[in-house]
Write a protein that holds these residues in place. Structure first.
Motif, mmCIF file in Angstrom:
data_model
loop_
_atom_site.group_PDB
_atom_site.id
_atom_site.type_symbol
_atom_site.label_atom_id
_atom_site.label_comp_id
_atom_site.label_asym_id
_atom_site.label_seq_id
_atom_site.Cartn_x
_atom_site.Cartn_y
_atom_site.Cartn_z
ATOM 1 N N ALA A 116 -87.671 -91.670 -55.570
ATOM 2 C CA ALA A 116 -88.826 -91.038 -54.934
ATOM 3 C C ALA A 116 -90.090 -91.296 -55.755
ATOM 4 O O ALA A 116 -91.155 -91.584 -55.200
ATOM 5 C CB ALA A 116 -88.585 -89.538 -54.780
ATOM 6 N N TRP A 117 -89.977 -91.189 -57.071
ATOM 7 C CA TRP A 117 -91.138 -91.430 -57.919
ATOM 8 C C TRP A 117 -91.595 -92.878 -57.821
ATOM 9 O O TRP A 117 -92.796 -93.174 -57.728
ATOM 10 C CB TRP A 117 -90.829 -91.074 -59.368
ATOM 11 N N ASP A 118 -90.684 -93.817 -57.798
ATOM 12 C CA ASP A 118 -91.055 -95.231 -57.683
ATOM 13 C C ASP A 118 -91.798 -95.481 -56.371
ATOM 14 O O ASP A 118 -92.795 -96.207 -56.335
ATOM 15 C CB ASP A 118 -89.805 -96.106 -57.772
ATOM 16 N N HIS A 119 -91.313 -94.864 -55.282
ATOM 17 C CA HIS A 119 -91.965 -95.019 -53.982
ATOM 18 C C HIS A 119 -93.388 -94.475 -54.026
ATOM 19 O O HIS A 119 -94.337 -95.153 -53.604
ATOM 20 C CB HIS A 119 -91.157 -94.276 -52.910
ATOM 21 N N LEU A 120 -93.564 -93.257 -54.533
ATOM 22 C CA LEU A 120 -94.879 -92.616 -54.522
ATOM 23 C C LEU A 120 -95.838 -93.314 -55.472
ATOM 24 O O LEU A 120 -97.016 -93.526 -55.138
ATOM 25 C CB LEU A 120 -94.737 -91.138 -54.877
ATOM 26 N N ARG A 121 -95.355 -93.696 -56.649
ATOM 27 C CA ARG A 121 -96.219 -94.384 -57.623
ATOM 28 C C ARG A 121 -96.736 -95.704 -57.051
ATOM 29 O O ARG A 121 -97.926 -96.026 -57.164
ATOM 30 C CB ARG A 121 -95.443 -94.645 -58.911
ATOM 31 N N THR A 122 -95.859 -96.453 -56.412
ATOM 32 C CA THR A 122 -96.253 -97.734 -55.829
ATOM 33 C C THR A 122 -97.267 -97.547 -54.705
ATOM 34 O O THR A 122 -98.204 -98.336 -54.545
ATOM 35 C CB THR A 122 -95.009 -98.470 -55.298
ATOM 36 N N LYS A 123 -97.104 -96.484 -53.937
ATOM 37 C CA LYS A 123 -98.000 -96.217 -52.817
ATOM 38 C C LYS A 123 -99.363 -95.712 -53.279
ATOM 39 O O LYS A 123 -100.407 -96.133 -52.765
ATOM 40 C CB LYS A 123 -97.355 -95.182 -51.888
ATOM 41 N N VAL A 124 -99.368 -94.837 -54.264
ATOM 42 C CA VAL A 124 -100.598 -94.154 -54.657
ATOM 43 C C VAL A 124 -101.413 -94.954 -55.665
ATOM 44 O O VAL A 124 -102.647 -94.903 -55.655
ATOM 45 C CB VAL A 124 -100.270 -92.754 -55.219
ATOM 46 N N VAL A 141 -89.359 -92.069 -46.670
ATOM 47 C CA VAL A 141 -89.021 -93.074 -45.668
ATOM 48 C C VAL A 141 -89.847 -94.331 -45.953
ATOM 49 O O VAL A 141 -91.076 -94.256 -46.018
ATOM 50 C CB VAL A 141 -89.330 -92.565 -44.247
ATOM 51 N N PRO A 142 -89.190 -95.474 -46.123
ATOM 52 C CA PRO A 142 -89.956 -96.714 -46.362
ATOM 53 C C PRO A 142 -90.904 -97.009 -45.207
ATOM 54 O O PRO A 142 -90.577 -96.778 -44.045
ATOM 55 C CB PRO A 142 -88.862 -97.788 -46.459
ATOM 56 N N ARG A 143 -92.087 -97.493 -45.530
ATOM 57 C CA ARG A 143 -93.066 -97.841 -44.509
ATOM 58 C C ARG A 143 -92.558 -99.018 -43.682
ATOM 59 O O ARG A 143 -91.910 -99.931 -44.190
ATOM 60 C CB ARG A 143 -94.408 -98.201 -45.140
ATOM 61 N N ASN A 144 -92.884 -98.987 -42.396
ATOM 62 C CA ASN A 144 -92.500 -100.040 -41.461
ATOM 63 C C ASN A 144 -93.751 -100.456 -40.703
ATOM 64 O O ASN A 144 -94.399 -99.634 -40.058
ATOM 65 C CB ASN A 144 -91.431 -99.523 -40.496
ATOM 66 N N SER A 145 -94.092 -101.727 -40.790
ATOM 67 C CA SER A 145 -95.314 -102.199 -40.148
ATOM 68 C C SER A 145 -95.239 -102.170 -38.628
ATOM 69 O O SER A 145 -96.258 -102.235 -37.941
ATOM 70 C CB SER A 145 -95.638 -103.626 -40.607
#
Length: 256
Positions: free
Chosen positions: A56-64, A104-108
């Motif tokens: 979860a942290w990896d997802h949020l860090r990459t996004k933010v 949830v992973p982003r989906n284009s």
């Protein structure tokens, strides 16, 4: 001075920007030393980030992370801090007994909710939203730092909260139209009253007017900073409201 070990995930985020000169975090350590309220603010953020599991942290860090390179003309660095509120929604689900909580992973190709989880055998979707101060309030404060604030929430505010919830509902519906899924909208509200001096009155007004924004089949969670949060170096627990509808969820297109 606050050491990196005291804010490990915050400093991991700082490191991911590789010293970009226009980053929000320029001279970050010195600013924490000189500003006790900012230090409190990041201690509270770190507490939310520390509760995320590694994925979860990896997802949020990459996004933010990239958003801390994009300062807006009027709203400044509001964007990345709004996105960090997704950690609040994640932790709310965990504290409330939900399991298998994950981003949830982003989906284009399709809109996606921020989070999914399980409650027993029931699938759960959660969309995190932030309602920030109006542009009018921001500009007024820039022009006159001691400008007055309203005690009553405006009609525009309730239209904003209703439209925000509708957008969240549509976003979850685009991901899944299954009627047996539990759907949660987690809303962090930053009132025009930047000190939140009248937050207790505002929350009463929101409770009194819940019929204006609660939609069938949704659970709405409202998170608001406590009184004088932005003026005090002390951390206090945020205010929380929860609204539920006993009416079963229907796809947005099926409603009158």
């Amino acid at each position: 001075m606050m050491r990196a070990e005291e804010l490990p995930r915050t400093y991991e985020l700082v490191a991911s920007l590789k010293g970009a000169p226009r980053s929000y975090f320029k001279n970050f350590a010195a600013s924490l030393r000189d500003n006790p309220i900012k230090k409190k603010y990041f201690v509270d953020i770190e507490a939310e980030l520390a509760s995320l599991d590694p994925a979860a942290w990896d997802h949020l860090r990459t996004k933010v992370g990239p958003l801390f390179l994009k300062k807006e003309k009027v709203r400044g660095w509001q964007g990345p801090f709004s996105e960090l509120n997704e950690a609040k929604a994640y932790n709310y689900l965990v504290r409330s007994g939900y399991t298998s909580v994950e981003f949830v992973p982003r989906n284009s190709d399709i809109k996606t909710p921020d989070l999914r989880a399980k409650l027993g055998g029931v699938d759960v979707l959660c969309e995190a939203k932030t309602i920030n101060r109006s542009t009018r309030a921001i500009v007024a404060q820039l022009q006159n730092p001691v400008s007055s604030v309203a005690i009553l929430l405006s009609k525009e505010f309730f239209l904003k909260i209703a439209s925000t919830i509708r957008r969240a509902d549509l976003q979850m519906a685009a991901f899944s139209m299954a009627v047996d899924i539990k759907r949660i909208v987690y809303i962090v509200i930053n009132f025009d009253d930047w000190l939140h001096e009248y937050v207790d009155r505002y929350l009463i007004q929101i409770q009194e007017r819940e019929k204006e924004f609660v939609l069938p089949g949704l659970e709405i969670v409202v998170d608001a900073k406590p009184k004088f949060y932005s003026a005090s170096p002390l951390s206090e627990t945020p205010h929380m409201l929860r609204f539920t509808s006993i009416v079963p969820w229907q796809p947005p297109t099926a409603r009158n």
